[in-house]
Design a protein around this motif. Structure first.
Motif, PDB file in Angstrom:
ATOM      1  N   GLY A   1       0.817  -1.210   0.000  1.00 17.98           N
ATOM      2  CA  GLY A   1       0.000   0.000   0.000  1.00 17.98           C
ATOM      3  C   GLY A   1       0.850   1.259   0.000  1.00 17.98           C
ATOM      4  O   GLY A   1       0.527   2.248  -0.668  1.00 17.98           O
ATOM      5  N   LEU A   2       1.950   1.234   0.747  1.00 15.28           N
ATOM      6  CA  LEU A   2       2.870   2.372   0.771  1.00 15.28           C
ATOM      7  C   LEU A   2       3.465   2.612  -0.611  1.00 15.28           C
ATOM      8  O   LEU A   2       3.603   3.756  -1.054  1.00 15.28           O
ATOM      9  CB  LEU A   2       3.980   2.119   1.800  1.00 15.28           C
ATOM     10  CG  LEU A   2       5.080   3.177   1.897  1.00 15.28           C
ATOM     11  CD1 LEU A   2       4.502   4.522   2.311  1.00 15.28           C
ATOM     12  CD2 LEU A   2       6.161   2.727   2.877  1.00 15.28           C
ATOM     13  N   ALA A   3       3.801   1.544  -1.305  1.00 11.08           N
ATOM     14  CA  ALA A   3       4.341   1.662  -2.660  1.00 11.08           C
ATOM     15  C   ALA A   3       3.325   2.316  -3.589  1.00 11.08           C
ATOM     16  O   ALA A   3       3.673   3.184  -4.410  1.00 11.08           O
ATOM     17  CB  ALA A   3       4.739   0.283  -3.194  1.00 11.08           C
ATOM     18  N   GLU A   4       2.061   1.919  -3.469  1.00  9.95           N
ATOM     19  CA  GLU A   4       1.012   2.505  -4.307  1.00  9.95           C
ATOM     20  C   GLU A   4       0.863   3.999  -4.020  1.00  9.95           C
ATOM     21  O   GLU A   4       0.646   4.802  -4.940  1.00  9.95           O
ATOM     22  CB  GLU A   4      -0.302   1.764  -4.073  1.00  9.95           C
ATOM     23  CG  GLU A   4      -0.296   0.345  -4.627  1.00  9.95           C
ATOM     24  CD  GLU A   4      -1.503  -0.469  -4.189  1.00  9.95           C
ATOM     25  OE1 GLU A   4      -2.236  -0.002  -3.282  1.00  9.95           O
ATOM     26  OE2 GLU A   4      -1.703  -1.565  -4.741  1.00  9.95           O
ATOM     27  N   ALA A   5       0.998   4.377  -2.743  1.00  7.60           N
ATOM     28  CA  ALA A   5       0.904   5.792  -2.374  1.00  7.60           C
ATOM     29  C   ALA A   5       2.069   6.583  -2.957  1.00  7.60           C
ATOM     30  O   ALA A   5       1.883   7.699  -3.477  1.00  7.60           O
ATOM     31  CB  ALA A   5       0.872   5.932  -0.854  1.00  7.60           C
TER      32      ALA A   5
END
Length: 292
Positions: free
Chosen positions: A186-190
């Protein structure tokens, strides 16, 4: 759109590659030196990225107490160099920071504007890195603070707990430190959203919800048994931090307020931490099955 990722071996870089594939170029320390401006500038001139995501950092929280100069070199000078080089090359920069920049005493979710008051070397160097970024590149950068990051890749709390639960008859887990787990996916997507949309400013990104390390461990075991990653459950004992002293102070409460994130990153809203944990464990099981 080519995005250059500084850092190659960590959890975030791994997940950025999973999410973006060939849209990202991940370079490790042998390929680019963030402590050297010339190295950085040569790399940017060669790659010509639309944006840079800094996924490199000195993250050994306890070791930093005895290696302050090494931590400062990477977390402060490296970030200052990145900001300066990106400014010169007119390239947007996404930088990841941490809940450790706060003192952990507030007792309510920290907003992006709350006072910075780190308690140890790691937190202090990350805070100084934030300042270097915002002083040099305020209008062409995105600073994302996160916490309790884990992934199928690398060493982290989830994988450590699974290993210990398989080997030990019982485990003591700290129950007086409260925060929010964050699946690095999720952090990567952000980070990618911020890079592609040039979202500038300071934001917080974790999964949704709140728990202690004990709660987190309990969920890891429960889901681990359910998914066949663990043969059986072992007793988990809640213990106070005083019974598990560490060289560096940990924030007792480091939940990050994501109000502005939910508004600005509307197409990739954070998911509940237990849902994310379940998805990560499914991926871990698939990977383990493929290796057999």
């Amino acid at each position: 759109m080519t995005i250059l990722v500084i850092g190659k071996s960590g959890q975030l870089a791994y997940e950025l590659k999973q999410v973006a594939g060939d849209d990202v170029i991940c370079l490790g320390r042998n390929e680019v030196d963030i402590t050297n401006k010339e190295s950085l500038y040569e790399t940017l001139n060669k790659v010509k990225p639309a944006a840079v995501i800094n996924a490199s950092a000195y993250t050994a929280v306890d070791k930093a107490e005895s290696e302050p100069k090494v931590a400062e070199l990477i977390n402060v000078r490296g970030v200052a160099n990145l900001a300066a080089v990106c400014k010169k090359a007119s390239v947007f920069l996404v930088h990841v920071s941490t809940d450790y920049v706060f003192n952990g005493h507030k007792g309510a979710p920290y907003t992006v504007d709350d006072k910075i008051e780190p308690q140890g070397v790691y937190g202090k160097t990350k805070a100084e890195g934030e300042k270097a970024l915002l002083d040099n590149l305020p209008d062409s950068s995105c600073l994302i603070r996160t916490a309790w990051v884990y992934s199928v890749h690398g060493t982290n709390f989830v994988k450590t707990m699974l290993r210990l639960m398989a080997d030990k008859p019982q485990l003591g887990v700290i129950d007086d430190q409260v925060g929010t787990p964050t699946w690095a996916r999720g952090l990567a997507e952000a980070c990618l959203f911020a890079a592609k949309n040039r979202v500038h400013g300071v934001y917080h990104w974790t999964d949704e919800g709140v728990c202690s390390w004990y709660d987190f461990a309990f969920a890891i075991q429960e889901l681990g048994v359910e998914k066949g990653l663990l043969e059986q459950a072992v007793p988990l004992l809640p213990i106070p931090s005083l019974q598990y002293p560490t060289p560096a102070k940990r924030p007792h409460y480091s939940v990050l307020d994501k109000s502005t994130t939910r508004e600005t990153f509307s197409s990739i809203r954070p998911s509940y931490w237990r849902t994310q944990l379940s998805a990560m464990l499914d991926e871990l099981k698939t990977n383990q099955s493929a290796e057999k």
